[in-house]
Enzyme design. Structure first.
Site, short mmCIF file in Angstrom:
data_model
loop_
_atom_site.label_atom_id
_atom_site.label_comp_id
_atom_site.label_asym_id
_atom_site.label_seq_id
_atom_site.Cartn_x
_atom_site.Cartn_y
_atom_site.Cartn_z
N GLU A 502 -2.99 -0.88 -1.98
CA GLU A 502 -3.47 -1.92 -1.05
C GLU A 502 -4.75 -2.56 -1.56
O GLU A 502 -5.73 -2.70 -0.81
CB GLU A 502 -3.70 -1.32 0.34
CG GLU A 502 -2.45 -0.80 0.98
CD GLU A 502 -2.65 -0.38 2.44
OE1 GLU A 502 -3.79 -0.39 2.94
OE2 GLU A 502 -1.64 -0.03 3.09
N GLU A 583 4.20 3.58 1.95
CA GLU A 583 3.61 4.16 3.15
C GLU A 583 4.43 3.70 4.34
O GLU A 583 4.57 2.49 4.55
CB GLU A 583 2.15 3.74 3.34
CG GLU A 583 1.20 4.50 2.46
CD GLU A 583 -0.26 4.09 2.63
OE1 GLU A 583 -0.68 3.81 3.77
OE2 GLU A 583 -0.97 4.06 1.61
#
Ligand code: GAL
Length: 894
Positions: A502, A583
């Site tokens: 991210e 995720e």
């Protein structure tokens, strides 16, 4: 003397193997440096600038910042004219910088040589004696106030020193001497005999320093290490100190280089596996050496021990290694009818070892072991991940590096226990979020057969917290990435390299993609396995996803907040790339805390009175709530099942971890684990088990059925099972027989009225009886009950016993809401290392011998003394309850 082995190997099929472990034989000595003296803080009155670099001033804490907030640009710091240590530390990276023009030259001078702590004459007798692995921050106390939730409410920052002497015999003259550090948190600077040797800032990587120029043979040599963790440097608990093993390595001038072997299996079939082995040999001497390398391959048993006779041999390779140079010895062979490495339950994690012998003028000068596995892993678009030809759905979890109450200090048994608990749930894959792990963890994933994503960074140039890795990314990304790849590339369990999680560069278009391109190209120079990066923001048409081989998205598959799910868009844009959720979920709960009223929806954020209790800071265990950007498992699965061509998921997270206690930053640990911090499964465990082990016959009922005061009130009941039909009875009265609807993953009866007694569920699958379960109202707690995971442990000063303490009623049933303070004590040759209960809000320091049970359970961790003989007894007592005891037998190592 840094040299630069040639790592440009021909690209070959994604296959292969390994764990590299040089053996301690007469030729090369590897001595584990366990015992140290330790002290926090720099010497009083110190005037020498010991900082690695000037750090930006932290103006605003990032504590509590929502995890998917956009990362910011770095703050520019004017460090001109500041005499920091960075110029002396940077050369430690040279062996991992490909372009000679970019390598660093050590400046003149020897900074810090006058600082008392680096000098042999300094008396450190008053310092604390510690044994590695050592996490100096884990003992606490917890910081009850202030913006410290994100990093686990434990003080990890500030300078800390480790000192010890090392024996270098007169006979060691002429040898090369190295310091191998598996991990030091963080910004390590090393002095030997008062001379600055070098260092390594990134706390998660493993590194080597060449001590040879500073060693004085024939005497004790003074080694000093200064660490300097920054505050606000992480979004989770980083740990602190020499938290992994540290080794002293003495070699002859001709020896295998650091991480000097690469094993590949370019073609694999049932009949035969082709194995290539490239061994890099250093010649640290001043004259050329004629060197011959031979390697024998053996099968390993399930514990990693060599078995039987060699299964193959690599013919001797001979060449001259120039003085102060490195040469690569390439060999190849074939293993007939290889036993392949693959994930259980359909495959087995078989392994081999290559034992290489290095001879100079006929004399054995080094030997080196490379463990590996023979397997073929392919990533094939919508077909997903194929391991030895079998499509394997990724039933994965993310895990951070802490081991709960023992913190970041790596411990093989604690890590193995976590993996065993996850395996039982049906996990077959682990993402190492978001940093290189302890080498021992990869030995476990190899041995146990988990597929692994090895991930290097949580940030690139843009920052998530004020003092995170972005500060050193420009100087260190190449070295840190190459170091991880070279250390880890022989592991059969690693299937994929992740270059970042991210990262803020998702938001910077082409500029961010350029950094990704550089990182991916580094991976391709070092290894043949594919690359990925985890994206919670980048969309199919943005530049970043095009740069990586495998598409990993975080939460976007199920859809973040009101955004639609992104599986169809990514699948369509990248038909040849494998796609999965790196995720998923980030569902939140506290084990055993059922909050009312219960939401009728299947997935929602935690809000006061809806999933969350703003007073106790607990999150409901009905498992219906998630982080604001996340989803419950149900919503994730519904998206996966409606989007064929998604290879699986990695749940955020397998275990609760220290720090990031979304949504209550007053707590110490996260709420996102399927298993709590102490290792006790939350109800979600059975939800995942039902999906991932669909042939396992069970039905799990929640909540418990002991609710004095709730008589007559609505108390919803749910059942987690892989059955397709279920009927619930309360005190014999049916509450309805229900069929599981498409894309529904749990049975629920939302309008059950509580009356004490018994709840029973009967289930069916395909019309056949499947499993049934009963939960009864318990009586008052009367006793403690203790059970241990293993009642024989090795007396090596490291092995651990994990004792589960249950608070039970007269019928030995766990009293599900009991929270009495329990007093633990150990008799015999062992120690109580730590206690826990899995309660994220419990700010009792981990070493405390008194621990409240949390919803009927507590944990005690016991270690046998080194060389212990005779029984170790753990005794648990609580006022008004019958005490419990459990006996653990220490066994000698070996
Ligand atoms: C993600 C992030 C993880 C963790 C998680 C919390 O955005 O990658 O590191 O913060 O959210 O749910």
């Amino acid at each position: 003397m840094p040299r630069y082995p040639d790592h440009r190997y021909a690209a070959c099929a994604i296959a292969l193997t390994i764990l590299v472990s040089p053996v301690a034989e007469a030729q090369t000595q590897r001595i584990r440096l366990d015992e140290w003296r330790f002290q926090q803080g720099d010497p009083a009155g110190n005037t020498v600038d010991l900082r690695y670099d000037v750090r930006p001033v932290v103006e605003r804490s990032a504590d509590g910042k929502v995890a998917d907030a956009m990362p910011d640009a770095a703050v520019v710091v004017d460090a001109a004219n500041q005499r920091v240590l960075k110029p002396w530390i940077l050369p430690s990276a040279n062996a991992f910088i490909a372009d000679p023009a970019k390598r660093h030259v050590r400046p003149a001078g020897d900074p810090g040589s006058d600082v008392p702590y680096v000098r042999a004459t300094f008396d450190d007798a008053a310092w604390q004696r510690v044994r590695l692995p050592h996490d100096w921050a884990i003992a606490g106390p917890f910081l009850k106030d202030g913006p410290y939730g994100g990093m686990g409410r434990l003080r990890t920052w500030g300078p800390a020193w480790y000192r010890r002497t090392i024996d270098i015999a007169a006979a060691d003259r002429g040898k090369s001497v190295f310091l191998d550090v598996e991990g030091a948190m963080a910004y390590a600077t090393v002095w030997l005999n008062g001379h600055l040797v070098g260092g390594w800032p990134y706390g998660y990587n493993s590194w080597r320093l060449d001590l040879t120029p500073y060693v004085v043979p024939g005497q004790r040599n003074q080694l000093s290490i200064r660490l300097d963790n920054p505050p606000e440097s992480a979004r989770w608990y980083p740990g602190a100190g020499l938290y992994r093993d540290v080794w002293l390595v003495k070699t002859r001038p001709v020896h295998v280089a650091q991480w000097g072997s690469v094993v590949r299996t370019p073609s694999v079939s049932k009949e035969a596996a082709e194995v290539t082995l490239a061994l890099s040999v250093d010649n640290d001497g001043t004259t050329p050496a004629t060197v011959e390398v031979t390697s024998d391959l053996y099968a390993l048993d399930a514990n990693g021990a060599r078995t039987g006779k060699a299964v193959a041999r690599i013919a001797p390779v001979r060449q001259t290694v120039a003085a102060k140079a490195t040469a690569r010895f390439d060999g190849r062979t074939t293993i007939a009818h290889p036993r392949l490495w693959g994930p259980p339950p359909t495959q087995a994690p078989n392994r081999y070892v290559a034992v290489s012998q290095v001879r100079r003028n006929g004399r054995l000068v080094d030997s080196y072991e490379t463990r590996f596995g023979v397997r073929d892993i392919r990533f094939e678009g919508a077909r997903g991940v194929l391991v030895n030809g079998e499509a394997v759905t990724l039933n994965g979890v993310n895990n951070h590096h802490d081991l709960g109450a023992i913190g970041a200090a790596f411990n093989m048994r604690a890590a193995e226990r976590q993996l065993e608990i996850l395996r039982e749930m049906g996990v077959n894959a682990i993402r190492l979020s978001h940093n290189p792990p302890a080498p021992g963890l990869l030995e476990l994933t190899d041995r146990m057969g988990f597929l692994v994503i090895d991930e290097v960074f949580d940030s690139w140039e843009r920052k998530k917290t004020p003092l995170d890795f972005h500060l050193i990314f420009p100087d260190w990304h190449e070295a840190d990435l190459r170091a991880m790849l070279r250390r880890d590339r022989n592991h059969p369990s690693i299937m994929l390299w992740s270059v970042g999680n991210e990262v803020g560069e998702q938001y910077t278009g082409e500029e961010g993609a350029k950094i990704a391109r550089e990182l991916v190209s580094i991976v391709r120079q070092e290894d043949t396995r594919p690359t990925t990066t985890a994206m919670n923001y980048a969309k199919p048409d943005m530049p970043l996803p095009a740069e990586v081989d495998v598409i990993n998205i975080n939460y976007q598959g199920g859809g973040i907040r009101t955004l639609p799910g992104q599986y169809p868009g990514f699948r369509a844009k990248f038909p040849t790339k494998v796609l999965f959720e790196s995720e998923s979920a980030s569902a939140l709960s506290s084990r055993g805390e059922y909050l009312f009223p219960v939401s009728g929806s299947v997935s929602g954020p935690v809000r006061p009175g809806s999933g969350g209790d703003p007073v106790t800071h607990q999150v409901s265990a009905y498992e219906l709530h998630a982080a604001d950007f996340g989803s419950t498992p149900d919503r994730e699965w519904s998206a996966i099942d409606q989007n064929p061509g998604v290879a699986g998921e990695f749940v955020w997270t397998g275990f609760d971890y220290l720090g990031e206690p979304t949504p209550y930053y007053t707590s110490r640990s996260s709420y996102s684990g399927i298993v709590d911090l102490a290792g006790f499964p939350k109800d979600r465990y059975w939800l995942y088990q039902a999906r991932w082990r669909p042939t396992l016959k069970f039905a799990h009922i929640l909540p418990h059925w002991s609710w004095p005061g709730r008589e007559g009130q609505v108390t919803p009941v749910q059942v987690f099972s892989s059955a397709d039909e279920a009927e619930l009875f309360v005190n014999g009265v049916s509450q309805g027989r229900v069929k599981r609807a498409p894309y529904a993953y749990r049975f629920r009866w939302d309008f059950v009225t509580y009356q004490p007694g018994e709840v029973k569920v009967v289930t069916w699958k395909n019309g056949q009886p499947w499993a049934s379960e009963t939960v009864a109202t318990t009586g008052a707690a009367t006793a403690l009950k203790a059970s241990v995971d293993r009642n024989r442990i090795t007396a090596d000063g490291r092995d651990l016993a994990f004792v589960t303490l249950d608070v039970v009623d007269a019928a030995q049933r766990v009293a599900p809401a009991a929270k009495p303070p329990v007093r633990f004590r150990v008799e015999g040759p062992g120690v109580l290392v730590a206690t826990d209960n899995g309660d994220p809000t419990d700010l009792t320091a981990f070493p405390s011998a008194v621990r409240h049970a949390f919803n009927g359970k507590a944990l005690a961790i016991v270690r046998a003394d080194e060389g212990a003989r005779g029984p170790i007894t753990l005794i648990a007592e609580a006022d008004g309850l019958v005490p419990a005891r459990v006996v653990i037998t220490p066994v000698p190592p070996g």
